[in-house]
Scaffold this motif. Structure first.
Motif, PDB file in Angstrom:
ATOM      1  N   ASP A  49       4.397   1.700  -1.166  1.00 28.93           N
ATOM      2  CA  ASP A  49       3.856   3.051  -1.202  1.00 28.93           C
ATOM      3  C   ASP A  49       4.790   3.915  -2.054  1.00 28.93           C
ATOM      4  OD1 ASP A  49       1.609   2.615   0.393  1.00 28.93           O
ATOM      5  OD2 ASP A  49       2.716   2.979   2.252  1.00 28.93           O
ATOM      6  N   ARG A 107       6.435   4.578  -6.964  1.00 31.85           N
ATOM      7  CA  ARG A 107       6.105   3.306  -6.331  1.00 31.85           C
ATOM      8  C   ARG A 107       6.909   2.209  -7.013  1.00 31.85           C
ATOM      9  NH1 ARG A 107      -0.320   2.425  -5.559  1.00 31.85           N
ATOM     10  NH2 ARG A 107       0.399   1.267  -3.727  1.00 31.85           N
ATOM     11  N   ALA A 142      -2.202   7.348  -4.983  1.00 36.91           N
ATOM     12  CA  ALA A 142      -2.667   5.958  -5.031  1.00 36.91           C
ATOM     13  C   ALA A 142      -4.141   5.959  -5.460  1.00 36.91           C
ATOM     14  CB  ALA A 142      -2.510   5.316  -3.659  1.00 36.91           C
ATOM     15  N   LYS A 190       1.058   7.912   0.429  1.00 35.51           N
ATOM     16  CA  LYS A 190       0.071   7.594  -0.609  1.00 35.51           C
ATOM     17  C   LYS A 190       0.045   8.643  -1.721  1.00 35.51           C
ATOM     18  CE  LYS A 190      -1.423   3.847   1.379  1.00 35.51           C
ATOM     19  NZ  LYS A 190      -1.152   2.523   0.770  1.00 35.51           N
ATOM     20  N   THR A 191       0.946   9.634  -1.636  1.00 36.21           N
ATOM     21  CA  THR A 191       0.983  10.683  -2.655  1.00 36.21           C
ATOM     22  C   THR A 191       2.341  10.723  -3.328  1.00 36.21           C
ATOM     23  OG1 THR A 191       1.748  12.411  -1.135  1.00 36.21           O
ATOM     24  CG2 THR A 191      -0.630  12.054  -1.287  1.00 36.21           C
TER      25      THR A 191
END
Length: 259
Positions: free
Chosen positions: A37, A72, A138, A121-122
């Motif tokens: 992530d 990531r 994502a 996820k950001t």
């Protein structure tokens, strides 16, 4: 199997590092590229530091643009080709008229998380003033955000995917300076770079607010070296450049402060 317990010794971000080790073992087993992530700078730095000891796997980090804070990591076996383009992420634009109701980074991030997505996820959020913001996320979030993110503060917004090349990234403000010090102690170099008294800097260090290369340092006498990045919560960052010894055997240090 990787030497898990040995790798986890003395790490600060244990959960994040442990998860990355699990993903590395998956990458070794499946011969596939595995993605983490989004990681904060301290998590990213610590995972890279831990994995530097390993020969079985390789890492590539990317956050959408060169100065991105949250990134990531793609993990793959050392034998496989691995490129930045394999780090899967996309950019979205959050467009609205914020002329009369200015929104901050916190407002945009809060509105995104308010839709039910998780922070992991950001990536970075780039605020564009009265025009809205851009965010790295994502890929699986794009459709959901376009349907769910309809308002930030009191302003209606439209959320849609854009190309990474459309990101409006501002170059960070920076100030170059030179200091001459009797030693390379952290408190001496950091106080000169941040323009504050040495005693005040010691207070920051004692409080755990100072990180060197994203690792918390609580010893004012710690030695710094060329290439180190010193960060103080809410005060910005300081990069240690070239270090030279003067005729009087003091240290002339080139510093770059990012504000």
């Amino acid at each position: 199997m990787l030497p898990r317990e040995e790798l986890l010794k003395s790490v600060e971000n244990r959960d994040s590092v442990a998860r990355a080790i699990d993903q590395a073992e998956q990458a070794i087993k499946t011969w596939e590229v595995v993605l983490t992530d989004f990681l904060s700078p301290p998590e990213l730095a610590e995972i890279q530091r831990v994995f530097n000891r390993l020969t079985e796997v390789q890492l590539v980090a990317w956050g959408g643009y060169p100065q991105a804070e949250r990134q990531r990591i793609a993990i793959a076996r050392s034998e496989l080709p691995l490129e930045q383009s394999q780090v899967s992420l996309v950019a979205v634009e959050i467009a609205g008229n914020f002329l009369f109701d200015t929104a901050s980074h916190r407002d945009f991030l809060g509105a995104m998380l308010g839709t039910g997505i998780v922070r992991e996820k950001t990536g970075d959020v780039i605020v564009l003033g009265e025009r809205g913001a851009q965010a790295i996320v994502a890929p699986e979030l794009v459709e959901f955000l376009s349907m769910s993110l309809k308002q930030v503060r009191s302003v209606p917004v439209k959320t849609q995917q854009i190309e990474l090349t459309e990101l409006k990234v501002r170059e960070p403000k920076k100030k170059e300076l030179t200091t001459v010090e009797a030693s390379l102690r952290l408190d001496a170099i950091a106080s000169a770079g941040f323009g504050m008294s040495r005693s005040k800097m010691v207070d920051f260090i004692d409080a755990g607010d100072v990180r060197v290369n994203w690792k918390e340092v609580t010893q004012a006498s710690s030695q710094v070296k060329s290439g180190d990045l010193i960060a103080i919560r809410s005060k910005g960052r300081l990069e240690v450049g070239e270090i030279a010894v003067t005729k009087k055997e003091r240290y002339r240090v080139q510093l770059t402060r990012y504000m």
